[in-house]
Design a protein around this motif. Structure first.
Motif, PDB file in Angstrom:
ATOM      1  N   ARG A  57       9.833  -4.842   6.869  1.00 11.87           N
ATOM      2  CA  ARG A  57       8.687  -4.044   7.299  1.00 11.87           C
ATOM      3  C   ARG A  57       7.638  -3.937   6.193  1.00 11.87           C
ATOM      4  O   ARG A  57       6.426  -3.962   6.463  1.00 11.87           O
ATOM      5  CB  ARG A  57       9.174  -2.653   7.710  1.00 11.87           C
ATOM      6  CG  ARG A  57       8.103  -1.804   8.343  1.00 11.87           C
ATOM      7  CD  ARG A  57       8.685  -0.685   9.146  1.00 11.87           C
ATOM      8  NE  ARG A  57       7.677   0.311   9.477  1.00 11.87           N
ATOM      9  CZ  ARG A  57       7.916   1.421  10.165  1.00 11.87           C
ATOM     10  NH1 ARG A  57       9.146   1.676  10.608  1.00 11.87           N
ATOM     11  NH2 ARG A  57       6.949   2.287  10.422  1.00 11.87           N
ATOM     12  N   ALA A  99       3.770  -5.269   6.289  1.00 14.23           N
ATOM     13  CA  ALA A  99       2.628  -4.395   5.989  1.00 14.23           C
ATOM     14  C   ALA A  99       1.729  -5.020   4.931  1.00 14.23           C
ATOM     15  O   ALA A  99       0.491  -4.937   5.015  1.00 14.23           O
ATOM     16  CB  ALA A  99       3.123  -3.028   5.524  1.00 14.23           C
ATOM     17  N   GLU A 113       2.566   2.661   4.854  1.00 16.43           N
ATOM     18  CA  GLU A 113       3.682   2.235   5.702  1.00 16.43           C
ATOM     19  C   GLU A 113       4.974   2.926   5.255  1.00 16.43           C
ATOM     20  O   GLU A 113       5.798   3.321   6.092  1.00 16.43           O
ATOM     21  CB  GLU A 113       3.839   0.718   5.631  1.00 16.43           C
ATOM     22  CG  GLU A 113       4.795   0.143   6.659  1.00 16.43           C
ATOM     23  CD  GLU A 113       4.278   0.238   8.084  1.00 16.43           C
ATOM     24  OE1 GLU A 113       5.095   0.048   9.012  1.00 16.43           O
ATOM     25  OE2 GLU A 113       3.068   0.497   8.274  1.00 16.43           O
ATOM     26  N   PHE A 159      -3.098   1.269  11.683  1.00 16.39           N
ATOM     27  CA  PHE A 159      -2.459   0.842  10.446  1.00 16.39           C
ATOM     28  C   PHE A 159      -3.083   1.519   9.232  1.00 16.39           C
ATOM     29  O   PHE A 159      -2.381   1.949   8.310  1.00 16.39           O
ATOM     30  CB  PHE A 159      -2.574  -0.679  10.323  1.00 16.39           C
ATOM     31  CG  PHE A 159      -1.986  -1.245   9.058  1.00 16.39           C
ATOM     32  CD1 PHE A 159      -0.616  -1.271   8.867  1.00 16.39           C
ATOM     33  CD2 PHE A 159      -2.812  -1.769   8.056  1.00 16.39           C
ATOM     34  CE1 PHE A 159      -0.074  -1.806   7.701  1.00 16.39           C
ATOM     35  CE2 PHE A 159      -2.276  -2.305   6.902  1.00 16.39           C
ATOM     36  CZ  PHE A 159      -0.901  -2.319   6.721  1.00 16.39           C
TER      37      PHE A 159
END
Length: 664
Positions: free
Chosen positions: A458, A462, A580, A639
């Motif tokens: 992840r 990001a 993130e 985001f």
């Protein structure tokens, strides 16, 4: 007679005062222990019946040095330097009887003693440099006086702990062959018989016997560390030079100033933060327990051979189950090749390689699973293979995890950290098994709550998503990578993706109006290094070069913009990854922010002396970084919008991210 004075046990008898440090298991020199040592030393010095004073550590350790909690501020009084000066200036001979480990300020305390004895197996070291620090209690001044510049610099710059059986001449006076206390008693008797008194290191000149050689050793090391980002390396060299040039008191002052300079440095703070993250991760792991002796790896694919390579040194038997005999044959050949490479590098003997191969069995998945005590799934299609009752199956490949999974670095045999994925049906016993395996493999285990998604995956997504967004906003891949490289990050997001192969990154999502540039280039045939071109042009012989073709594509697809300063490009990349991380914290996927930093060091190869994104974000300033994220005018608003945890950091003026995850 024995009496307990706080954390120091004091025993008197036969003209000897035994001062036994009895703090924690590591006998760390906390402020309270330092106070008690000073008090006990003063009483022993004043006692007319005492001829010699012996310093020892209770249990199996002399002292591992500083309490890590003291490293972020000046030491509380009395500081270690004061304690060591008092020991050195004692009017009666002080003997350090060393066993187990004498590290950091524990080693410096031993250097301040007038004589040193050691039990076999004792390890001695000054690992301060690993934390971005110089020694703080006279180590840079006493050690070279005893053993010379070259061995002193080797010890301090490497940060390694050496066995005292192999100590340089002058470091210890006697290596025990029997019980340490008995030999210390006999050593004190010899001192008294020969009327030998205190022997302060401050007055020793043994290490200065060859002044030209001393200066040459300093010059050689100064050149070697000139470009290092860790200031402690340079400061240690300068302090060892000062030991030869300055009076002892001036050298101690020089060392003290150097220590504070390093403690306040950006690199020093990052190195200590990463060490603290490792301690926290280690403390959170399940208690040590016997790991499985027989492990089965089921499935083929790129993960199988690296897993076998990592497991063979730590299991009594490893079984590889695969339906394809061709894959088994090729895999065993690849495994032999890897072991032969290790032999050629000198990291593995021929005998060790053969021993490892002798532990391997191969065959069908059902046959290999039959006697396993633990099963690792290295590829899909193996979940229904029959196995003995109660044997756990850990999913080691990217995919859905119902119970427990493991996520290694791309090279499991070299991994120092493994993610333990706690799926929705994970049981405590399975998690403990997974962490026990990690321990046997020499890895830290970071626990993650998810259905299969890893922190590393992840975080990498990001990073790529942020980098692509910056390209959408008019920046070039080459300026972004250069900003990373100049900061010490060896492979920026575009170079890294080229080396991985761009076709592997099609699944990375983008919001409407945002572009996955790796996917776009792959569709045009620019699939990365293996294809001769991706974001960069990759000549067969030579370094990657910025691509005119990619530059023309970008110019045609989006508007260019004035180049942002490198510091701003880095700030937005780091901020996006920390954002993130905040989402992962808030969702309960991540236990501690520092766990993500450890993963970032391994998966993204961020430089340890910079720290991970969660640490760097706080160093940049939560308020400023929150504002920078909020100002990004990009279609992917979900985001870039700062997570609410930023507001909490700013409101509380916090210097750390919160721990939001209760223990499992």
């Amino acid at each position: 007679m024995a009496q307990t004075a706080g954390a120091v046990e004091v025993r008197m008898g036969e003209g000897i005062a035994w001062l036994v440090m009895a703090g924690d298991a590591a006998n760390r020199l906390t402020a309270s222990l330092r106070r008690e040592l000073l008090s006990a030393l003063g009483r022993a010095e004043a006692d007319a019946s005492v001829a010699c004073i012996v310093l020892m550590g209770a249990g199996a350790c002399f002292s591992e040095g500083d309490d890590p909690a003291e490293l972020e501020a000046p030491h509380a009084a009395p500081d270690p330097a004061t304690l060591c000066r008092r020991v050195e200036n004692c009017a009666k001979p002080v003997i350090a009887a060393l066993q187990g480990r004498a590290l950091g300020t524990g080693a410096e305390l031993a250097l301040a003693a007038h004589y040193r004895l050691a039990a076999p197996g004792t390890r001695f070291g000054l690992p301060n440099v690993i934390l971005g620090l110089t020694p703080a209690a006279g180590g840079t001044q006493r050690l070279p006086r005893l053993i010379g510049a070259a061995p002193a610099l080797e010890l301090m710059l490497s940060g390694r702990a050496i066995p005292l059986e192999a100590a340089p001449a002058g470091l210890i006076d006697h290596l025990a062959t029997g019980p340490l206390e008995e030999e210390a008693r006999a050593f004190c008797a010899e001192l008294r018989a020969e009327a030998l008194g205190p022997r302060p290191a401050a007055q020793r000149r043994d290490g200065f016997a060859d002044p030209i050689g001393y200066q040459q050793a300093v010059a050689t090391r100064r050149a070697a560390v000139a470009a290092t980002p860790n200031p402690a390396l340079r400061e240690i060299v300068a302090a060892v030079e000062a030991a030869q040039l300055l009076p002892f008191a001036g050298g101690l002052e020089f060392e003290g100033d150097a220590y504070e300079t390093c403690r306040e440095s950006e690199a020093g703070k990052a190195l200590r933060a990463m060490a603290a993250a490792e301690r926290a991760a280690a403390a959170a792991m399940a208690p040590a327990r016997p790991g499985p002796r027989r492990i089965a790896v089921l499935g083929e694919g790129p993960l199988a051979v690296p897993l076998l390579l990592a497991l063979l040194p730590v299991a009594s038997g490893v079984a590889w189950g695969c339906e394809s005999t061709e894959a088994l044959h090729a895999g065993v050949i690849a495994l032999r090749d890897r072991l032969e490479e290790a032999q050629s590098r000198g990291t593995l003997s021929e005998e060790e390689a053969e021993q490892r191969l002798s532990r391997l069995r191969v065959g069908s998945p059902s046959e290999m699973a039959g006697r396993a005590e633990l099963i690792l799934l290295a590829g899909p299609g193996q979940r229904d293979v029959a196995a003995p009752a109660g044997v756990s199956r850990l999913v080691a490949y990217p995919g859905r995890v119902e119970e427990v999974g493991l996520r290694f670095a791309p090279a499991p045999a070299a991994a120092k950290l493994v993610e333990v994925i706690a799926g929705p049906e994970a049981r405590a016993e399975q998690l403990a098994e997974a962490e026990a395996l990690a321990l046997r493999m020499g890895c830290l285990a970071v626990r993650v709550r998810s259905g299969g998604e890893s922190l590393g995956g992840r975080l990498f997504d990001a990073c790529c998503r942020a980098a692509d967004a910056l390209v959408d906003l008019g920046q070039t891949p080459y300026d972004i990578d250069a900003a990373c490289h100049d900061w010490g990050w060896r492979r920026g997001p575009f170079l890294r993706r080229d080396q991985m192969g761009l076709t592997r990154l099609d699944a990375q999502i983008r919001a409407e109006g945002a572009v996955n540039w790796a996917s776009e280039l792959a569709r045009l045939g620019r699939k990365g290094r293996g294809a001769g071109g991706g974001f960069y042009d990759w000549p067969e012989d030579g370094a990657p070069q910025p691509s005119d073709e990619v530059g023309a594509l970008l110019a045609a697809r989006r508007e260019a913009a004035p180049p942002l300063p490198a510091a701003e490009l880095r700030r937005l990349l780091i901020g996006a990854m920390a954002n993130e991380g905040a989402r992962m914290l808030g969702a309960g996927m991540l236990r501690r922010a520092s766990d993500l930093d450890l993963v970032a060091l391994q998966v993204l190869e961020l430089p340890r002396w910079r720290g991970g994104p969660m640490h760097v974000a706080l160093q940049m300033g939560a308020r400023d970084l929150r504002g920078a994220l909020a100002r990004v005018a990009h279609p992917d608003r979900a985001f870039w919008t700062p997570h609410p945890l930023w507001d909490d950091l700013v409101t509380r003026r916090a210097d750390r991210w919160p721990d939001l995850w209760p223990e499992i």
